[in-house]
Write an enzyme that holds these catalytic residues in place. Structure first.
Site, PDB file in Angstrom:
ATOM      1  N   GLU A 150       0.809  -1.229   0.000  1.00  0.00           N
ATOM      2  CA  GLU A 150       0.000   0.000   0.000  1.00  0.00           C
ATOM      3  C   GLU A 150       0.837   1.271   0.000  1.00  0.00           C
ATOM      4  OE1 GLU A 150      -3.427  -2.446   2.554  1.00  0.00           O
ATOM      5  OE2 GLU A 150      -2.687  -0.504   3.305  1.00  0.00           O
ATOM      6  N   ASN A 196       2.203  -5.185  -3.140  1.00  0.00           N
ATOM      7  CA  ASN A 196       0.804  -5.528  -2.851  1.00  0.00           C
ATOM      8  C   ASN A 196      -0.018  -4.266  -2.582  1.00  0.00           C
ATOM      9  OD1 ASN A 196      -1.134  -7.701  -2.217  1.00  0.00           O
ATOM     10  ND2 ASN A 196      -1.068  -6.910  -0.115  1.00  0.00           N
ATOM     11  N   HIS A 232     -10.267  -6.559  -2.150  1.00  0.00           N
ATOM     12  CA  HIS A 232     -11.321  -6.400  -1.141  1.00  0.00           C
ATOM     13  C   HIS A 232     -12.525  -5.768  -1.848  1.00  0.00           C
ATOM     14  CE1 HIS A 232      -8.841  -7.517   2.239  1.00  0.00           C
ATOM     15  NE2 HIS A 232      -7.905  -6.670   1.864  1.00  0.00           N
ATOM     16  N   GLU A 261      -5.969 -10.889  -1.020  1.00  0.00           N
ATOM     17  CA  GLU A 261      -6.792 -10.649   0.178  1.00  0.00           C
ATOM     18  C   GLU A 261      -8.276 -10.611  -0.182  1.00  0.00           C
ATOM     19  OE1 GLU A 261      -3.243  -7.723   1.929  1.00  0.00           O
ATOM     20  OE2 GLU A 261      -5.348  -7.267   2.408  1.00  0.00           O
ATOM     21  N   ASP A 263     -12.021 -10.819  -0.522  1.00  0.00           N
ATOM     22  CA  ASP A 263     -13.293 -11.006   0.174  1.00  0.00           C
ATOM     23  C   ASP A 263     -14.320 -10.124  -0.527  1.00  0.00           C
ATOM     24  OD1 ASP A 263     -11.938  -9.326   3.149  1.00  0.00           O
ATOM     25  OD2 ASP A 263     -12.505  -8.485   1.195  1.00  0.00           O
TER      26      ASP A 263
HETATM   27  O1  G3I Z   1      -3.117  -7.961  18.970  1.00  0.00           O
HETATM   28  C1  G3I Z   1      -3.813  -6.876  19.532  1.00  0.00           C
HETATM   29  C2  G3I Z   1      -4.387  -7.301  20.876  1.00  0.00           C
HETATM   30  O2  G3I Z   1      -3.286  -7.552  21.751  1.00  0.00           O
HETATM   31  C3  G3I Z   1      -5.253  -6.190  21.411  1.00  0.00           C
HETATM   32  O3  G3I Z   1      -5.846  -6.636  22.618  1.00  0.00           O
HETATM   33  C4  G3I Z   1      -6.360  -5.900  20.356  1.00  0.00           C
HETATM   34  C5  G3I Z   1      -7.278  -4.796  20.821  1.00  0.00           C
HETATM   35  O4  G3I Z   1      -6.849  -3.553  20.339  1.00  0.00           O
HETATM   36  O5  G3I Z   1      -5.736  -5.482  19.109  1.00  0.00           O
HETATM   37  C6  G3I Z   1      -4.966  -6.525  18.581  1.00  0.00           C
HETATM   38  O6  G3I Z   1      -4.384  -6.057  17.422  1.00  0.00           O
HETATM   39  C7  G3I Z   1      -5.304  -5.959  16.326  1.00  0.00           C
HETATM   40  C8  G3I Z   1      -4.761  -6.856  15.194  1.00  0.00           C
HETATM   41  O7  G3I Z   1      -5.563  -6.698  14.028  1.00  0.00           O
HETATM   42  C9  G3I Z   1      -4.766  -8.308  15.571  1.00  0.00           C
HETATM   43  O8  G3I Z   1      -6.045  -8.735  15.781  1.00  0.00           O
HETATM   44  C10 G3I Z   1      -5.280  -4.537  15.831  1.00  0.00           C
HETATM   45  O9  G3I Z   1      -5.895  -3.722  16.855  1.00  0.00           O
HETATM   46  C11 G3I Z   1      -6.082  -4.429  14.562  1.00  0.00           C
HETATM   47  O10 G3I Z   1      -5.928  -3.116  14.005  1.00  0.00           O
HETATM   48  C12 G3I Z   1      -5.508  -5.403  13.517  1.00  0.00           C
HETATM   49  O11 G3I Z   1      -6.330  -5.321  12.386  1.00  0.00           O
HETATM   50  C13 G3I Z   1      -5.712  -5.871  11.224  1.00  0.00           C
HETATM   51  C14 G3I Z   1      -5.537  -4.746  10.204  1.00  0.00           C
HETATM   52  O12 G3I Z   1      -4.996  -5.316   8.987  1.00  0.00           O
HETATM   53  C15 G3I Z   1      -4.603  -3.696  10.674  1.00  0.00           C
HETATM   54  O13 G3I Z   1      -4.547  -2.704   9.758  1.00  0.00           O
HETATM   55  C16 G3I Z   1      -6.667  -6.900  10.656  1.00  0.00           C
HETATM   56  O14 G3I Z   1      -6.741  -8.006  11.549  1.00  0.00           O
HETATM   57  C17 G3I Z   1      -6.153  -7.390   9.305  1.00  0.00           C
HETATM   58  O15 G3I Z   1      -7.123  -8.200   8.704  1.00  0.00           O
HETATM   59  C18 G3I Z   1      -5.888  -6.212   8.398  1.00  0.00           C
HETATM   60  O16 G3I Z   1      -5.326  -6.691   7.199  1.00  0.00           O
HETATM   61  C19 G3I Z   1      -5.015  -5.741   6.199  1.00  0.00           C
HETATM   62  C20 G3I Z   1      -3.828  -6.232   5.440  1.00  0.00           C
HETATM   63  O17 G3I Z   1      -2.765  -6.432   6.273  1.00  0.00           O
HETATM   64  C21 G3I Z   1      -3.461  -5.264   4.350  1.00  0.00           C
HETATM   65  N1  G3I Z   1      -4.595  -4.961   3.496  1.00  0.00           N
HETATM   66  C22 G3I Z   1      -5.810  -4.597   4.144  1.00  0.00           C
HETATM   67  C23 G3I Z   1      -6.177  -5.587   5.227  1.00  0.00           C
HETATM   68  C24 G3I Z   1      -7.457  -5.170   5.882  1.00  0.00           C
HETATM   69  O18 G3I Z   1      -7.250  -3.970   6.558  1.00  0.00           O
END
Ligand code: G3I
Length: 586
Positions: A150, A196, A232, A261, A263
């Site tokens: 990105e 990507n 997406h 990715e 969906d």
């Molecule tokens: O691990 C922490 C946990 O310790 C904490 O208690 C919890 C509450 O805040 O957060 C957890 O971290 C979260 C992490 O996912 C793991 O679950 C983050 O807050 C959350 O922001 C993060 O979201 C991820 C997101 O990327 C971040 O930008 C999504 O799961 C993930 O699906 C998403 O994936 C991205 C790709 O990498 C790039 N392209 C877009 C895609 C969707 O946004």
């Protein structure tokens, strides 16, 4: 790419066969020669339906978060490899590939980086160390990386990030991405390296910028191997034709494309359920994306961002939306799953004329009657190699392992078959034609037709090496292999094995395996030259126990051939065999 040579071609004239298995998505994509992936979270691996579905249906996984900078490198000298290792070991335990995500991104960075007030030089060092540590650790376990994620805005301009210009690592424009790719390549020279992004699937300002960068990088030898399209989508993903044009221009550069990715989010009610109509629309979108990928041999993987609606980023990011994946919250297949199956079982395989080569020399400018050929890249076929064997009539079958290769609608004897590589014998019936229409078929699904030139003869010498170069598959009169320790001397007769000799006298029968002499003789004039010296040809025709089309040529070594490893070539009719083939002379 496993280039199977004379040994297999010969073996196929005599030997045995495996069959095609049942229908989880993983097996269907195996028959397409593509990887089917899912973003995965190690914390769910202890949940049986999650682990079972992931291992049963997918041939690839990618850590949804575990390999990102923040989660894996929480402190300046602290790495947290546990979660990523758990996924890698799960994958290894289920014979799955692992795709790494992501080394350079502006999101999910640890505070020690974002709040460190580092100089560009310090940040450059930090990023270099990070890439080296993470990509280095998983070298040989992660086959591909999203090195950069990105980095462009939707209008095609560069996104301002800590790595690019705020303050950046001291390199202008896309140069920081070039640097990251070079570091990743140093850390793991075998890994495929991807750029990507999202909203860059169709042709638009963003995908134009990515394309321009890719062209520039390739022109300067920057190690970039593919473009990841996040995909997406909502249930109205926009113009498929435009996505197709974008994939075409990227793969025309020789780059791979992967949907990384995927969906398809839908409006859902308060219980997270979508309507049947929307689920049907979603199913069509999944079908179309899979069918589109299967049009391109360089579209090598399709990955969904998760696989069960139970665990998906969509509801959090798009309130009121969800149900975006192929399995519902109870791990039951949705209409999307069935439409993916249908796309995988019905999309026509794609072939290209340039990918049909001589099985001996790999020449791909024409075919000749009775020539052993290999078709590379067909995007549908047996998931694992299947070697054919003579049928009840003692001939090599023209349909084998659900595979056919047709020349002007005449099916060719199939020697072996596997998705992406099938060997056959060109029917003698093409003799006299200027060209021939070639079509490939698997499980009754026929490919696009391609037109291939027909040459009366196109000799290719079988070699020991899979390159079609180097020492020939040459025997002495006692059927011992010619080699440095068993060189041929003046007056000795050596047996060469070739194909592309054209028609014979008497006429050969497609697929026949001659075992009773006299064998059909090559009709055209055959001459041989070793080390620049013309040598008499004593025999050129069918070979005992080898399928019609394999030509044995017995050559007697003339005096005055220089000692050592000498070039050898044969001329059949007006055509000469490939250069670079040698024989040992004493
Ligand atoms: O691990 C922490 C946990 O310790 C904490 O208690 C919890 C509450 O805040 O957060 C957890 O971290 C979260 C992490 O996912 C793991 O679950 C983050 O807050 C959350 O922001 C993060 O979201 C991820 C997101 O990327 C971040 O930008 C999504 O799961 C993930 O699906 C998403 O994936 C991205 C790709 O990498 C790039 N392209 C877009 C895609 C969707 O946004």
């Amino acid at each position: 790419m496993l280039k199977l040579r004379l040994s297999i071609c010969l073996a196929s004239a005599i030997a045995c066969c495996p069959s095609i298995t049942a229908q989880p998505l993983r097996q269907l994509t195996d028959q397409r020669g593509i990887l089917l992936g899912a973003a995965a979270d190690p914390s769910h691996l202890t949940e049986a339906p999650y682990a079972d579905t992931l291992a049963r249906e997918f041939s690839q996984l990618e850590p949804e978060n575990a390999m990102k900078f923040g989660p894996i490198h929480p402190g300046p000298s602290t790495y947290n490899f546990g979660p990523a290792d758990a996924l890698v070991s799960f994958a290894r335990g289920h014979n799955m590939s692992v795709r790494g995500h992501t080394l350079v991104w502006h999101n999910q960075l640890p505070s020690w980086v974002t709040n460190g007030n580092y100089s560009t030089t310090q940040l450059s060092g930090i990023l270099h160390d990070h890439i080296n540590a993470v990509a280095g650790r998983y070298a040989g376990q992660v086959y591909a990386w999203d090195v950069i994620n990105e980095a462009f805005n939707d209008n095609g301009t560069l996104r301002g990030t800590i790595w690019s210009d705020s303050p950046g690592i001291g390199l202008p424009g896309t140069a920081y991405m070039e640097q990251a790719l070079r570091w990743a390549h140093e850390a793991d020279p075998q890994a495929l390296l991807f750029y990507n992004d999202y909203n860059a699937e169709p042709v638009n300002s963003k995908s134009d910028a990515i394309y321009k960068m890719a062209q520039d990088f390739l022109s300067r030898g920057v190690p970039l191997h593919g473009i990841g399209m996040q995909t997406h989508f909502s249930s109205r993903p926009g113009s498929l034709a435009s996505i197709e044009s974008n994939i075409k221009r990227i793969t025309d550069l020789g780059l791979q494309v992967q949907f990384t990715e995927l969906d398809v989010r839908l409006p859902v009610d308060s219980s997270g359920n979508a309507t049947a109509a929307d689920l049907a629309t979603q199913a069509q979108v999944y079908h179309d994306i899979f069918a589109l990928c299967l049009k391109f041999p360089l579209c090598t993987a399709i990955q969904t961002w998760g696989f069960t609606d139970k665990y998906s980023w969509i509801p959090g990011a798009f309130p009121g939306n969800g149900a975006a994946l192929e399995f519902d919250r109870a791990y039951q297949p949705k209409p999307a799953y069935t439409s993916i199956q249908s796309a995988l079982q019905t999309s026509p395989p794609v072939i290209s004329a340039a990918a049909l080569t001589s099985a001996a020399s790999y020449a791909n400018n024409a075919v000749s009657p009775g020539e052993l050929v290999v078709l590379f890249g067909a995007t549908f076929g047996p998931a694992s190699l299947a070697l054919s064997q003579p049928d009840a009539s003692g001939k090599i079958p023209t349909q084998f392992s659900d595979t056919r290769l047709l020349f002007d609608d005449a099916p060719a004897p199939i020697l072996y078959a596997r998705v992406g590589q099938t060997a056959a014998v060109v029917p003698f019936s093409v003799a006299g034609h200027a060209n021939t229409k070639v079509e490939y078929e698997y499980q009754g699904v026929r490919s696009n037709p391609v037109i291939v030139n027909v040459a009366p003869t196109q000799p290719g010498l079988f070699t020991l090496d899979s390159s079609g170069q180097g020492p020939g598959a040459t025997l002495d009169a006692s059927f011992r292999l010619n080699s440095q320790t068993n060189p041929a001397g003046t007056g000795d007769v050596i047996l060469l094995y070739s194909t592309g000799g054209g028609v014979t006298m008497p006429a050969s029968v497609d697929g026949e395996i001659p075992v009773v002499a006299p064998f059909p003789l090559v009709s055209a004039r055959v001459t041989a030259n070793i080390g620049g010296v013309d040598c008499p040809v004593q025999y050129s025709g069918g070979a005992f126990g080898l399928v019609a089309g394999v030509i044995q040529i017995n050559v007697q070594l003339a005096p005055s051939i220089p000692f050592g490893q000498q070039p050898i070539s044969v001329k059949i009719g007006d055509a000469t065999s490939q250069s670079g083939v040698t024989v040992w002379v004493r």
